[in-house]
Design a protein around this motif. Sequence first.
Motif, mmCIF file in Angstrom:
data_model
loop_
_atom_site.group_PDB
_atom_site.id
_atom_site.type_symbol
_atom_site.label_atom_id
_atom_site.label_comp_id
_atom_site.label_asym_id
_atom_site.label_seq_id
_atom_site.Cartn_x
_atom_site.Cartn_y
_atom_site.Cartn_z
ATOM 1 N N GLU A 210 0.819 -1.206 0.000
ATOM 2 C CA GLU A 210 0.000 0.000 0.000
ATOM 3 C C GLU A 210 0.858 1.263 0.000
ATOM 4 O O GLU A 210 2.004 1.264 0.446
ATOM 5 C CB GLU A 210 -0.931 0.016 1.217
ATOM 6 N N ASP A 211 0.256 2.334 -0.499
ATOM 7 C CA ASP A 211 0.853 3.673 -0.488
ATOM 8 C C ASP A 211 2.210 3.724 -1.191
ATOM 9 O O ASP A 211 3.144 4.401 -0.736
ATOM 10 C CB ASP A 211 1.004 4.191 0.946
ATOM 11 N N MET A 212 2.314 3.026 -2.304
ATOM 12 C CA MET A 212 3.568 3.033 -3.060
ATOM 13 C C MET A 212 3.519 3.995 -4.264
ATOM 14 O O MET A 212 4.517 4.170 -4.947
ATOM 15 C CB MET A 212 3.899 1.624 -3.553
ATOM 16 N N GLY A 213 2.349 4.579 -4.508
ATOM 17 C CA GLY A 213 2.249 5.606 -5.534
ATOM 18 C C GLY A 213 1.857 5.099 -6.905
ATOM 19 O O GLY A 213 1.579 3.913 -7.105
ATOM 20 N N PRO A 252 1.836 9.216 -2.281
ATOM 21 C CA PRO A 252 1.107 9.775 -1.131
ATOM 22 C C PRO A 252 2.041 9.982 0.048
ATOM 23 O O PRO A 252 2.896 9.153 0.334
ATOM 24 C CB PRO A 252 0.046 8.706 -0.838
ATOM 25 N N VAL A 253 1.877 11.105 0.724
ATOM 26 C CA VAL A 253 2.672 11.422 1.917
ATOM 27 C C VAL A 253 1.692 11.626 3.062
ATOM 28 O O VAL A 253 1.180 12.724 3.287
ATOM 29 C CB VAL A 253 3.533 12.682 1.690
ATOM 30 N N ASN A 254 1.418 10.550 3.775
ATOM 31 C CA ASN A 254 0.361 10.567 4.782
ATOM 32 C C ASN A 254 0.655 11.516 5.935
ATOM 33 O O ASN A 254 -0.254 12.173 6.459
ATOM 34 C CB ASN A 254 0.131 9.149 5.317
ATOM 35 N N PHE A 255 1.917 11.632 6.342
ATOM 36 C CA PHE A 255 2.221 12.491 7.492
ATOM 37 C C PHE A 255 2.111 13.977 7.142
ATOM 38 O O PHE A 255 2.072 14.833 8.024
ATOM 39 C CB PHE A 255 3.621 12.171 8.048
ATOM 40 N N ILE A 260 2.902 14.025 -3.266
ATOM 41 C CA ILE A 260 3.998 14.662 -3.991
ATOM 42 C C ILE A 260 4.140 13.997 -5.354
ATOM 43 O O ILE A 260 4.130 12.771 -5.457
ATOM 44 C CB ILE A 260 5.328 14.562 -3.221
ATOM 45 N N THR A 261 4.274 14.817 -6.378
ATOM 46 C CA THR A 261 4.463 14.312 -7.743
ATOM 47 C C THR A 261 5.789 14.815 -8.288
ATOM 48 O O THR A 261 6.068 16.019 -8.269
ATOM 49 C CB THR A 261 3.321 14.769 -8.661
ATOM 50 N N ILE A 278 8.168 19.443 -9.722
ATOM 51 C CA ILE A 278 7.690 18.790 -8.510
ATOM 52 C C ILE A 278 6.459 19.540 -8.019
ATOM 53 O O ILE A 278 6.392 20.780 -8.117
ATOM 54 C CB ILE A 278 8.791 18.751 -7.418
ATOM 55 N N GLU A 279 5.483 18.794 -7.546
ATOM 56 C CA GLU A 279 4.240 19.381 -7.049
ATOM 57 C C GLU A 279 3.852 18.715 -5.736
ATOM 58 O O GLU A 279 3.880 17.487 -5.621
ATOM 59 C CB GLU A 279 3.113 19.200 -8.069
ATOM 60 N N TYR A 280 3.521 19.534 -4.758
ATOM 61 C CA TYR A 280 2.969 19.010 -3.501
ATOM 62 C C TYR A 280 1.546 19.514 -3.352
ATOM 63 O O TYR A 280 1.279 20.723 -3.456
ATOM 64 C CB TYR A 280 3.796 19.454 -2.296
ATOM 65 N N GLY A 281 0.610 18.590 -3.145
ATOM 66 C CA GLY A 281 -0.779 18.949 -2.955
ATOM 67 C C GLY A 281 -1.261 18.565 -1.577
ATOM 68 O O GLY A 281 -1.130 17.402 -1.159
ATOM 69 N N TYR A 282 -1.802 19.518 -0.850
ATOM 70 C CA TYR A 282 -2.325 19.277 0.499
ATOM 71 C C TYR A 282 -3.823 19.011 0.422
ATOM 72 O O TYR A 282 -4.610 19.900 0.064
ATOM 73 C CB TYR A 282 -2.046 20.483 1.395
ATOM 74 N N LYS A 283 -4.206 17.753 0.701
ATOM 75 C CA LYS A 283 -5.611 17.325 0.706
ATOM 76 C C LYS A 283 -6.317 17.694 -0.602
ATOM 77 O O LYS A 283 -7.524 17.983 -0.605
ATOM 78 C CB LYS A 283 -6.353 17.936 1.896
ATOM 79 N N ASN A 284 -5.585 17.688 -1.698
ATOM 80 C CA ASN A 284 -6.132 18.039 -3.017
ATOM 81 C C ASN A 284 -6.826 19.400 -2.993
ATOM 82 O O ASN A 284 -7.769 19.653 -3.735
ATOM 83 C CB ASN A 284 -7.135 16.964 -3.484
#
Length: 338
Positions: A210-213, A252-255, A260-261, A278-284
Amino acid sequence: MKKIIFTLLIFSLAYSDNSKYAGEFLRIPVGARSLGMGGAFIAIANDGSSFYYNPAGVAISGSGILSFMYSSQFGGITNPLASFFHLGYIQNFQGVGLALNWVRLSVDNIPITPDYTEIETPIDRENLVKNYSVENFFSDVEDAFYFSFSKEFKFDINFGWSRYKVPVSFPVGLNFKLINQKIGTEKATGFGFDAGFMFRFSMDDFLQREDMGDVSISLALKDIGKTRISWSTRREHLIEPTLMFGLAYSLPVNFLAGKITFAYGSQNSYLTDRMYGIEYGYKNLIFVRFGKNAENLTIGAGLNVDFVIVDYAFLSHQLGSVHRVSASLLIDKILKRI
């Protein structure tokens, strides 16, 4: 002076046999989100700008999306050297993505100056230039209309082990584009094709964890068979094909309550560009982006609120800064509310 030099580079095409820079405005990336990632959007291509980077992405961008973009090219926001616009719509019909997009680059108020090359003495030429007042102007307007068709195919890859199958997504797409250019009194028209595909799969299924992207690999070919542009000056220019390759990995970065893409892209025509983003999205909901395109650095941000998406990007360039804003309305979502 910058505007004159910038325009002369474009204007010379109407009277030159050199096709190297033909249709150069088509190389300007579309969309603020993608620009914020340095243009490394070829393997992502899942918003209103998908038609430009890879027409296959139209099938996975959603349905009922109305997109708009304005970009001040090189200079201040209120007084740029050029203005760049985009307006488009994406709709999905029974699994087939259809899109109609319009892109325009315009340079206004270009001064018409007289030819003093026949004046022999430098002093006389200098006096004439000092005393000359500009009264007449012309404009450069370059349009492209894209009609996109795309379909996503889904199937499983069987690795031969019991119950070990990896679901994959394989979107393919095609662009038909119509080009219209007008520089002063001279006009040009052209017609071309683009094609692309994407190969997408989940690392969760591949590694059985799980959570491997997610991974996306993409190829797109622009101006298949060379796009011919015919000028009213009886000159013809050919836009050489451009091969675009993209790779993206979303994790996915759960913490951090987000995702992150990482993205990489390259395009090969008369020169080779490599793009990183690079893109970081917080809760979409909130997005922050960084990128590099050739020698230029980009930054960007985005906000996704219900049926409205707004993005901003900034690019540093030796000709001047680029400020870009784009927005999308999710029409289908609005209609469901109604």
